[in-house]
Write a protein that holds these residues in place. Sequence first.
Motif, mmCIF file in Angstrom:
data_model
loop_
_atom_site.group_PDB
_atom_site.id
_atom_site.type_symbol
_atom_site.label_atom_id
_atom_site.label_comp_id
_atom_site.label_asym_id
_atom_site.label_seq_id
_atom_site.Cartn_x
_atom_site.Cartn_y
_atom_site.Cartn_z
ATOM 1 N N PRO A 203 7.806 5.234 -4.859
ATOM 2 C CA PRO A 203 6.576 5.800 -4.302
ATOM 3 C C PRO A 203 6.812 7.114 -3.560
ATOM 4 O O PRO A 203 7.923 7.390 -3.114
ATOM 5 C CB PRO A 203 6.141 4.719 -3.314
ATOM 6 N N ASP A 204 5.766 7.897 -3.449
ATOM 7 C CA ASP A 204 5.780 9.076 -2.594
ATOM 8 C C ASP A 204 5.454 8.566 -1.183
ATOM 9 O O ASP A 204 4.309 8.203 -0.892
ATOM 10 C CB ASP A 204 4.714 10.064 -3.096
ATOM 11 N N LEU A 205 6.460 8.526 -0.325
ATOM 12 C CA LEU A 205 6.303 7.857 0.973
ATOM 13 C C LEU A 205 5.215 8.502 1.825
ATOM 14 O O LEU A 205 4.417 7.808 2.452
ATOM 15 C CB LEU A 205 7.628 7.861 1.740
ATOM 16 N N ALA A 206 5.173 9.827 1.866
ATOM 17 C CA ALA A 206 4.208 10.513 2.727
ATOM 18 C C ALA A 206 2.785 10.187 2.278
ATOM 19 O O ALA A 206 1.913 9.864 3.094
ATOM 20 C CB ALA A 206 4.455 12.010 2.690
ATOM 21 N N ARG A 207 2.568 10.219 0.976
ATOM 22 C CA ARG A 207 1.230 9.947 0.454
ATOM 23 C C ARG A 207 0.851 8.486 0.693
ATOM 24 O O ARG A 207 -0.260 8.166 1.071
ATOM 25 C CB ARG A 207 1.184 10.287 -1.050
ATOM 26 N N GLY B 91 -4.069 3.953 6.399
ATOM 27 C CA GLY B 91 -5.052 3.840 7.480
ATOM 28 C C GLY B 91 -4.537 2.967 8.604
ATOM 29 O O GLY B 91 -3.365 3.067 8.983
ATOM 30 N N PRO B 92 -5.378 2.034 9.108
ATOM 31 C CA PRO B 92 -4.956 1.216 10.254
ATOM 32 C C PRO B 92 -3.836 0.227 9.910
ATOM 33 O O PRO B 92 -3.226 -0.342 10.819
ATOM 34 C CB PRO B 92 -6.236 0.475 10.646
ATOM 35 N N ALA B 93 -3.543 0.029 8.636
ATOM 36 C CA ALA B 93 -2.455 -0.888 8.268
ATOM 37 C C ALA B 93 -1.069 -0.279 8.523
ATOM 38 O O ALA B 93 -0.063 -0.982 8.571
ATOM 39 C CB ALA B 93 -2.566 -1.265 6.792
ATOM 40 N N LEU B 94 -1.016 1.036 8.734
ATOM 41 C CA LEU B 94 0.273 1.718 8.934
ATOM 42 C C LEU B 94 0.881 1.345 10.282
ATOM 43 O O LEU B 94 0.220 1.389 11.313
ATOM 44 C CB LEU B 94 0.058 3.244 8.880
ATOM 45 N N LEU B 95 2.174 0.965 10.276
ATOM 46 C CA LEU B 95 2.894 0.684 11.521
ATOM 47 C C LEU B 95 3.755 1.875 11.931
ATOM 48 O O LEU B 95 3.723 2.315 13.064
ATOM 49 C CB LEU B 95 3.781 -0.565 11.367
ATOM 50 N N ARG C 135 6.464 1.541 7.131
ATOM 51 C CA ARG C 135 6.205 0.135 7.471
ATOM 52 C C ARG C 135 4.709 -0.060 7.633
ATOM 53 O O ARG C 135 4.039 0.773 8.235
ATOM 54 C CB ARG C 135 6.887 -0.241 8.794
ATOM 55 N N TRP C 136 4.239 -1.175 7.129
ATOM 56 C CA TRP C 136 2.813 -1.478 7.278
ATOM 57 C C TRP C 136 2.623 -2.981 7.375
ATOM 58 O O TRP C 136 3.585 -3.741 7.207
ATOM 59 C CB TRP C 136 2.023 -0.878 6.124
ATOM 60 N N ARG D 48 4.364 -8.261 6.878
ATOM 61 C CA ARG D 48 4.741 -6.859 7.100
ATOM 62 C C ARG D 48 5.549 -6.357 5.908
ATOM 63 O O ARG D 48 6.390 -7.083 5.368
ATOM 64 C CB ARG D 48 5.626 -6.734 8.356
ATOM 65 N N GLY D 49 5.316 -5.140 5.528
ATOM 66 C CA GLY D 49 6.057 -4.543 4.425
ATOM 67 C C GLY D 49 6.791 -3.301 4.900
ATOM 68 O O GLY D 49 6.343 -2.615 5.821
ATOM 69 N N THR D 50 7.945 -3.060 4.285
ATOM 70 C CA THR D 50 8.682 -1.814 4.544
ATOM 71 C C THR D 50 9.108 -1.275 3.192
ATOM 72 O O THR D 50 9.836 -1.958 2.461
ATOM 73 C CB THR D 50 9.941 -2.077 5.394
ATOM 74 N N VAL D 51 8.658 -0.112 2.852
ATOM 75 C CA VAL D 51 9.068 0.458 1.567
ATOM 76 C C VAL D 51 10.023 1.616 1.838
ATOM 77 O O VAL D 51 9.801 2.426 2.736
ATOM 78 C CB VAL D 51 7.852 0.886 0.708
ATOM 79 N N PHE D 52 11.130 1.638 1.084
ATOM 80 C CA PHE D 52 12.162 2.660 1.234
ATOM 81 C C PHE D 52 12.024 3.700 0.129
ATOM 82 O O PHE D 52 11.442 3.426 -0.921
ATOM 83 C CB PHE D 52 13.558 2.045 1.165
ATOM 84 N N ALA D 53 12.622 4.843 0.366
ATOM 85 C CA ALA D 53 12.506 5.961 -0.573
ATOM 86 C C ALA D 53 13.094 5.643 -1.950
ATOM 87 O O ALA D 53 12.736 6.274 -2.941
ATOM 88 C CB ALA D 53 13.177 7.198 0.010
#
Length: 338
Positions: A280-284, A290-294, A302-303, A309-314
């Motif tokens: 994924p494109d992390l910034a996008r 929205g409010p789900a972003l941690l 992280r969201w 909770r999810g954490t997606v890496f580059a």
Amino acid sequence: MAVPERYSRQQRFAPIGAAGQERIAAARVLVLGCGALGSAVAEQLARAGVGTLRLVDRDFVEASNLGRQCLYTEADAAAAAPKAVAAAERLRAINASLHYHSVVAHVSAANIDEVLSDIDLAVDGGDNFALRHILNEACQRRGIPWVYGACVGAYGCSMPVLPGETACLRCLQDELPAAGDGPTCDTAGVIAPAVHLVAAWQVAEVLKLLCGDRAAVRRELWISDLWAGSFQRLDTVKWRDPRCRACGEHADYPALAERDDPAIVLCGRDGFQITRKAVPDLARFAEGLGPALLSANAYLVRWHDDQIRGTVFADGRVIVQGTGDEARARSFCDRYLG
Ligand SMILES: [Zn+2]
């Protein structure tokens, strides 16, 4: 600080001496896993002056790590800093004269050779047997010594593995706690003294190997329970299995032949790691949450969604926490990442 002064006490220790210290300074050591054990090991190796440290970890710092993972701070947890990066920053503040190489990645059979390239010796700072078997076999194949270590509760164990001389992890797998059927840090917890005991055992053997005192390296598995006060030792030369699939005459390296399971159960974290094919494109992605972003930084986003909770890496890996149900973890991933 002048080098001789900095290492003078260690150098005065006769088995190391000036020649041993020079060898330590020229060495390249892999610390595979920068959690509790990896932190404690890496700090001792940096203070000892090991010339190059490659720090490898796939995770980020969380508040629950701070009780025993000695390289990390509250600021690292608040920033969800990748452990391999936060560890190098802290070690640089301790000893700036060394080379640190941070690798934020999940290690598997597919990339272990890259992780081990140009390495003289590896130290196990990991928390799972799948990874240890991959490390064991790759080290056997390359003829690199490595030092096993593990702890849970107040219990710890460790042994150096010398290819061609001692039993390897697979020779001894019936003697060691197997994945899935022993207590884990999730069920039994872990206390910091057990971590530091095992790290001390590991680093002592690393220093012997690096300074060239191979005769002093113990050919034994040591097991201790600090709460019960027990200590056992097992001769690892005697336990060598000539038919071993990792170190025997006809080794076929089964762990290196295995492909990654798509979902990995995370030890002690009530969750899974899922690798996505599309990166994924992390910034996008962060923008769209929205409010789900941690939290978000250059390495991860992280969201959350109620309890999950999810954490997606580059690199496309996603850590899903808060559910023990793989299907639910996958659906959470799919819902957000498509
Ligand atoms: Zn073996």
